[in-house]
Design an enzyme around this catalytic site. Structure first.
Site, PDB file in Angstrom:
ATOM      1  N   GLU A 103      91.540 -11.888 -57.993  1.00  0.00           N
ATOM      2  CA  GLU A 103      91.234 -11.142 -59.238  1.00  0.00           C
ATOM      3  C   GLU A 103      89.777 -10.665 -59.280  1.00  0.00           C
ATOM      4  OE1 GLU A 103      92.646 -13.451 -62.632  1.00  0.00           O
ATOM      5  OE2 GLU A 103      94.720 -12.940 -62.126  1.00  0.00           O
ATOM      6  N   GLU A 145     100.851 -13.854 -58.532  1.00  0.00           N
ATOM      7  CA  GLU A 145     100.824 -14.631 -59.784  1.00  0.00           C
ATOM      8  C   GLU A 145     101.776 -13.962 -60.764  1.00  0.00           C
ATOM      9  OE1 GLU A 145      97.073 -15.855 -61.523  1.00  0.00           O
ATOM     10  OE2 GLU A 145      96.148 -16.016 -59.540  1.00  0.00           O
TER      11      GLU A 145
END
Ligand code: AHR
Length: 538
Positions: free
Chosen positions: A208, A327
């Site tokens: 991320e 995710e």
């Protein structure tokens, strides 16, 4: 059908068999109909999306809360083996069926020095984990994770530190894990008691990196250049490694689309996957929108695929970059964001109770529908990780002094993992629709199927999103020959918010669906309101 002759079977299927044999559009199951009250709606035929890669059923274990400590690792517990691995959790993980597990983060990895987590345990330092304001004792590290993977039968997907880390230390970890002997880092591993290399094939280039909460976040150009440099160095060491470059943290990030384009422009030739992350929750009591979350996931995947293929076209490349949806889950993120965070440096706890969401039947139905979306995109989503595995937004829960148990989400995952095999088949359902605040008009029913030519078995996964109506679905299975229903499982409850808890661990479980029957080449099944169903045919 026990012993299976694929050719004879395909010949027997006629048009559908020809389609399967050539890998083109498939009509192996044929047509289905959905009836809802008086409405009967014809449902369209089935294209074969492609081989369903079982790595889509991966999961994720982060140094976060109680995922590691008192989750998978608890030395001295009556539930643990001599190394400290919880054997009750190992059993549940095997039953869940996760072929690959991502580790060690997540946000955690961006401040993680892997050297702190290897070598004699007594000499490993306790350090501050700045991602989750916790104390990291480093008693479980890379080698323990690899050992644990061997116990559970899963493959490792290792994340690299792109925050405080460097390309040098990333490649050092690859050397530590994968080189047999005779080099600085491989000899260090051997001195730690691991003579054989770990042979880690799959790696994430950070986590991320577009998020301002991430240590080391920057522009897509900055990240892309660092990812390229690191990937090249890793591949000089081992060209067969498969690498995941970071996409956006979610489709709602300000740079979504642009981030993917620029990062892929920088790294295209050196990476194999771009990551997608998505979490869903019921907001403000809007169950209707929540139940339609997979519609959002479908759109998200299609957008990232289009962006990756745009870069491919501009470069004139014949290589395709696929998606690692590493995710995904239901996560009551808004509740977590409202929790007061621990302040001060001297009171960070070891393994605090963080993100221990307790899942309802409705959550599990949405969750099962997200799996349907991933399978539907089998041609481009070739790896995925349910975030996460134990205690932290997880299907498996533990108590430090008590047992392990299964959340509602455990069931759609374990059943899908066991039954989904072979080709993914898209079911074109022309179903009734309902109006949602978030996604407009969406189908009431969603479904996907798989067909495994080796065993001759099909699996069908179905969701009824209606909050008040049962839906009866009819599928023409005549072209599959003389098949019967081998298994049926439906997850539903009069209370859609029913949950499994420590006090009532078996409150929710799937049941056989007694309504299902095949007569005259037609399968009929009734799906209760807010339900997830799996069928095995063969
Ligand atoms: O899965 C929990 C967290 O969600 C991960 O650490 C991070 O990558 C994401 O924001």
């Amino acid at each position: 059908m026990t012993s299976f002759d694929r050719r004879a079977f395909l010949a027997g299927l006629g048009k559908a068999g020809a389609a399967l044999a050539t890998g083109s559009w498939l009509e192996a199951i044929g047509y289905a109909q959905v009836s809802r009250g008086p409405a009967r709606v014809r449902v369209q035929a089935l294209p074969a999306v492609g081989d369903f890669d079982r790595r889509v059923l991966g999961s994720f274990l982060e140094h976060l809360g109680r995922a590691i400590y008192t989750g998978v690792y608890q030395p001295g517990s009556p539930h643990s083996d001599a190394t400290g691995f919880r054997t009750d959790v190992v059993r549940e993980v095997k039953e869940l069926g996760v072929p690959i597990v991502r580790y060690p983060g997540g946000n955690f990895v961006s401040g993680y020095n892997w050297l702190d987590g290897v070598g004699p345990k007594a000499q490993r330092p306790a350090v501050l984990d700045r991602a989750w304001n916790s104390m990291e004792p480093n008693q479980f590290g890379t080698n323990e994770f690899i050992e644990w993977c061997r116990l559970t039968g899963s493959e490792p997907l290792l994340g690299l530190n792109f925050g405080t880390g460097s390309a040098e230390m990333a490649v050092a970890l690859v050397e530590y894990c994968n080189v047999e002997r005779g080099t600085k880092w491989s000899e260090l591993r051997r001195s730690h008691g691991y003579a054989a290399p770990h042979a880690v094939k799959y790696w994430c280039l950070g986590n991320e990196m577009d998020g301002d909460w991430q240590i080391g976040h920057g522009t897509p150009h900055e990240y892309g250049q660092l990812a390229l440099k690191t990937a090249r160095a890793m591949r000089q060491l081992d060209p067969s490694l498969e690498l995941v470059v970071c996409g956006s943290s979610s489709a709602s990030m300000p740079l979504f689309g642009t981030w993917e384009r620029i990062v892929l422009e920088e790294t295209y030739d050196e990476v194999d996957y771009i990551s997608c992350h998505a979490y869903y929750e019921e907001k403000d009591g809007d169950l209707g929108s929540f139940l339609a979350s997979a519609v959002d996931m479908d759109g998200f995947i299609d957008t990232v695929v289009a962006t990756a293929d745009h870069v491919k076209a501009v470069r004139g490349s014949d290589k395709t970059v696929n998606i690692s949806f590493d995710e995904w889950n239901v996560w009551y993120l808004s509740r977590w964001e409202n929790v007061e965070k621990i302040e001060g440096l001297d009171n960070w706890p070891v393994a605090p109770r963080l993100l221990e969401d307790v899942y309802s039947v409705a959550d599990a139905v949405v969750f099962g529908n997200l799996l349907i979306s991933l399978i539907r995109h089998a041609d481009r989503v070739t790896s995925a990780s349910l975030a996460q595995l134990v205690n932290v937004i997880a299907p498996i829960m533990t108590e430090p002094g008590g047992p392990a148990w299964r959340q509602t989400t455990f069931f759609p995952f374990s059943i899908t993992s066991r039954l989904a095999q072979g080709d993914a088949l898209e079911l074109k359902l022309d179903a009734p629709t309902y109006e949602t605040a978030q996604y407009g008009e969406v189908p009431l029913v969603d479904a996907v199927a798989t067909f495994d030519a080796e065993s001759g078995r099909s699996a069908v996964f179905l969701v009824n999103r209606s909050q008040d109506e049962a839906v009866t679905l009819t599928v023409d299975v005549a072209s599959l020959g003389d098949v019967s229903v081998l298994e049926s499982h439906t997850l539903a409850d009069d209370d859609v918010y029913a949950k499994n808890t420590l006090e009532d661990r078996e409150r929710v479980a799937p049941r056989a669906n007694d309504s299902v029957r095949i007569e005259g080449g037609e399968l009929t099944i009734t799906l209760p309101p807010v339900s997830w169903t799996a069928l095995s045919l063969g």
